[in-house]
Design a protein around this motif. Structure first.
Motif, PDB file in Angstrom:
ATOM      1  N   ARG A 125      -3.598  -4.287   7.735  1.00  0.00           N
ATOM      2  CA  ARG A 125      -2.153  -4.459   7.534  1.00  0.00           C
ATOM      3  C   ARG A 125      -1.322  -4.174   8.791  1.00  0.00           C
ATOM      4  NH1 ARG A 125      -1.166  -6.640   3.067  1.00  0.00           N
ATOM      5  NH2 ARG A 125      -2.715  -6.562   1.399  1.00  0.00           N
ATOM      6  N   ASP A 128       0.281  -7.499   9.209  1.00  0.00           N
ATOM      7  CA  ASP A 128       1.205  -8.029   8.189  1.00  0.00           C
ATOM      8  C   ASP A 128       2.525  -8.423   8.853  1.00  0.00           C
ATOM      9  OD1 ASP A 128      -0.529  -7.679   6.109  1.00  0.00           O
ATOM     10  OD2 ASP A 128       0.608  -6.107   5.093  1.00  0.00           O
TER      11      ASP A 128
ATOM     12  N   GLN B 275      -1.484 -13.166  -2.268  1.00  0.00           N
ATOM     13  CA  GLN B 275      -1.529 -12.940  -0.825  1.00  0.00           C
ATOM     14  C   GLN B 275      -0.325 -12.087  -0.460  1.00  0.00           C
ATOM     15  OE1 GLN B 275      -4.021 -14.398   1.182  1.00  0.00           O
ATOM     16  NE2 GLN B 275      -3.263 -13.263   2.964  1.00  0.00           N
ATOM     17  N   ALA B 276      -0.591 -10.959   0.152  1.00  0.00           N
ATOM     18  CA  ALA B 276       0.492 -10.061   0.554  1.00  0.00           C
ATOM     19  C   ALA B 276       0.264  -9.731   2.013  1.00  0.00           C
ATOM     20  CB  ALA B 276       0.470  -8.788  -0.286  1.00  0.00           C
ATOM     21  N   GLY B 277       1.117 -10.270   2.890  1.00  0.00           N
ATOM     22  CA  GLY B 277       0.848 -10.110   4.312  1.00  0.00           C
ATOM     23  C   GLY B 277      -0.469 -10.780   4.627  1.00  0.00           C
ATOM     24  N   VAL B 278      -1.337 -10.096   5.358  1.00  0.00           N
ATOM     25  CA  VAL B 278      -2.626 -10.697   5.708  1.00  0.00           C
ATOM     26  C   VAL B 278      -3.717 -10.310   4.715  1.00  0.00           C
ATOM     27  CG1 VAL B 278      -2.095 -10.844   8.170  1.00  0.00           C
ATOM     28  CG2 VAL B 278      -3.237  -8.792   7.283  1.00  0.00           C
ATOM     29  N   GLY B 279      -3.368  -9.651   3.634  1.00  0.00           N
ATOM     30  CA  GLY B 279      -4.380  -9.243   2.665  1.00  0.00           C
ATOM     31  C   GLY B 279      -4.065  -9.739   1.268  1.00  0.00           C
ATOM     32  N   LEU B 280      -4.996  -9.500   0.376  1.00  0.00           N
ATOM     33  CA  LEU B 280      -4.804  -9.813  -1.033  1.00  0.00           C
ATOM     34  C   LEU B 280      -4.446  -8.534  -1.769  1.00  0.00           C
ATOM     35  CD1 LEU B 280      -7.755 -12.063  -2.274  1.00  0.00           C
ATOM     36  CD2 LEU B 280      -5.424 -12.746  -1.689  1.00  0.00           C
ATOM     37  N   THR B 281      -3.677  -8.653  -2.850  1.00  0.00           N
ATOM     38  CA  THR B 281      -3.496  -7.490  -3.711  1.00  0.00           C
ATOM     39  C   THR B 281      -3.372  -7.917  -5.166  1.00  0.00           C
ATOM     40  OG1 THR B 281      -2.184  -5.515  -4.181  1.00  0.00           O
ATOM     41  CG2 THR B 281      -0.962  -7.419  -3.363  1.00  0.00           C
ATOM     42  N   LYS B 282      -4.123  -7.237  -6.020  1.00  0.00           N
ATOM     43  CA  LYS B 282      -3.954  -7.416  -7.456  1.00  0.00           C
ATOM     44  C   LYS B 282      -3.020  -6.316  -7.962  1.00  0.00           C
ATOM     45  CE  LYS B 282      -7.501  -7.120 -10.463  1.00  0.00           C
ATOM     46  NZ  LYS B 282      -8.835  -7.544 -10.976  1.00  0.00           N
TER      47      LYS B 282
END
Lengths: 354, 354
Positions: A125, A128, B275-282
């Motif tokens: 991040r 990000d 997709q949140a920024g450069v990552g994934l989030t559930k």
């Protein structure tokens, strides 16, 4: 360019995401040559994607073609797996949180030093775009000197998955999103921490925290609020950042929000009182139009290369790692302190992380 | 119905606003029969509005027609003027903050008791519609048990006016908007305070605080954040309130915002990772549509009568005051503690305000 051959250990959510991302973006430098997962279900998924399956961790480490492993397992086994890989002469990328405590991390670092292998933590991040906007604001002085940073992620889905509910596996939100937000903050602010307070929440009745608030004061007076919530049905902005000459608010990962600065004009009209509830207020009235200016957010591109590109350069050409182990260690020290807090009280400690 | 004859002492922003409001809404019960102000300029304004001018405070108190005075002067002279009025046998309405310290307030209360006159503090923001919505949510359980209340007012105009910059006159934001927000909070939450921390801000270089953050934990575990800022070029919501089954966010005095509750449906789809920024989030993905429900805000009408109507009933018919002096005193105790804090450190005290 000779790519680094990887074995991915733990083919769950993060492991498979890594493989997917590498294959999209970094195939020149990184080659995933096999995966290992203890779950048969995940083995099947990996096989269906066409990956070679290792029958055991030892088999992966025994494969001479493998130069590096990516560890994306539950948090509590990072240490053991990392040390085993380093001792087998493999470089290691490890998912966050690197370990459950600073002490565990130090054990890894000692082995990495002995074996002369690269050990890097995947703090993704730092790339990000929302974070990079705030980072640029800290540097470019568009809103003057930054003196308050509020960084929040809030959701309504509770704690996800299975092992994330369990203390033994390193569950809870401090060790999940907390690690990201603390890593961003300490990467942003190159100052010793003067004071830290934290308040963990246990609304869902789990044995681990389902969120927390943390207040940090740095040596130079800058204050930060870090909050993670999983029972927030509507949320506060992702970033709220105050400078001496303006304020930035980024609502979400879509980069909605606004950047408002004091105008440089010497003369501007005084604000007119507004009706607020049953009273009047001049103090909280919107500033007159000529007193402020709305600016576009600055560039959100990192001036540093991608994580995998950097890892490649570190392994092949002794480049400086972007995610330094000394930085990761500061975050772990901070987390040690926060997790010592009792759920119902604010933990406050003087500490000196330099 | 025989109206109460008032003299208004201090015909500045608040004094003139009172007169205006009374003449609009409460003429049946309250009659403004004259004003007194030390400033010639304000005397002229008052005369132009057709009000009788008293040449001195003593003259106002000496007018037998005057049954009550309204004190709307700078904060530091409230005590002296109130005591003088009570001793002259007049009832008193006093602007907030009633005094600069609890000790001063106790002096007034002693005289009120001796003279058997009514003394009431004008905590008008108990009638603010935004506050009344939150109050109703605390009662009606629409979002379950409330466990966190965040109440903020943020502006970009700095500290207004003249004497509000000066410590000797009781300037600063704790004694200004702070009083309103603390009064609302303690009126809302009928619980002893277990813990309080505060952090005052001095960004503008005034000798008084230009804003503050305050964290309060009540005996039952409920947490509150109270923040006032005058250097916030964009702002956070006026209210952010978390319940066990939902969250309320009121953006502003225009009552924009939303109230989102968990749906009662037993089965709902799991949220999809985003997709949140450069990552994934559930974890931080929006809940699936069937998991939550958007509700209208509840009624924002007070079930109690208006301030002046209540004052009339208290004076004429010994009704219970809506703004009780014991409540005002709790707020002053809290403020005593906050103002004891050094600007650069978080002040934290165990206290028991019951």
């Amino acid at each position: 360019m000779k790519p680094i051959n990887f074995a991915v250990i733990g083919y769950g959510g993060m492991g498979s995401y890594h493989v997917h991302t590498i294959m999209l973006q970094d195939q020149e430098r990184i080659q995933v040559i096999g995966t290992y997962d203890i779950s048969e279900g995940r083995q099947t998924v990996s096989a269906e994607k066409g990956h070679k399956l290792y029958p055991s961790y030892e088999a992966a480490l025994g494969d001479e073609q493998v130069e590096a492993v990516l560890i994306a397992t539950p948090n509590d086994v990072h240490k053991e797996l990392a040390i085993q890989a380093l001792q087998a002469g493999k470089h290691v990328i490890c998912e966050k949180p690197v370990t459950l405590t600073t002490e565990e991390f130090d054990e890894i670092l000692a082995v990495a030093q002995e074996t002369n292998c690269v050990f890097m933590v995947h703090q993704n991040r730092r790339w990000d775009p929302d974070f990079l906007i705030i980072r640029e604001l800290c540097k470019n002085q568009q809103i003057g000197d930054i003196f308050q940073i509020e960084s929040r992620v809030q959701g309504a889905n509770g704690i996800p998955g299975d092992w994330r509910h369990l203390k033994a596996h390193g569950g809870g939100m401090v060790l999940d999103w907390g690690v990201h937000l603390f890593d961003q903050l300490l990467f942003l602010i190159d100052q010793p921490i003067k004071k830290i307070s934290a308040d963990l929440s246990y609304i869902l009745g789990d044995e681990v925290d389902d969120g927390f608030s943390c207040w940090i004061t740095f040596e130079n007076g800058l204050r930060a609020v870090i909050e993670v919530g999983t029972t927030n049905y509507t949320k506060l902005p992702r970033w709220y950042v105050k400078g001496t000459e303006g304020t930035a608010k980024i609502e979400d990962w879509d980069l909605s929000g606004e950047l408002i600065a004091a105008s440089k004009s010497e003369i501007f009209s005084t604000p007119q009182p507004i009706q607020a509830g049953v009273g009047l207020t001049k103090t909280m009235a919107p500033p007159s139009e000529d007193a402020t200016v709305k600016l576009p957010f600055p560039n959100s591109e990192a001036e540093y290369v991608s994580f995998y590109c950097n890892f490649y350069e570190v392994v092949r050409h002794q480049a400086d790692p972007i995610v330094k182990n000394c930085e990761v260690r500061k975050v772990m020290e901070l987390i040690d302190i926060i997790l010592m807090a009792k759920p119902e009280i604010v933990n406050e400690k003087e500490l000196q992380i330099v």
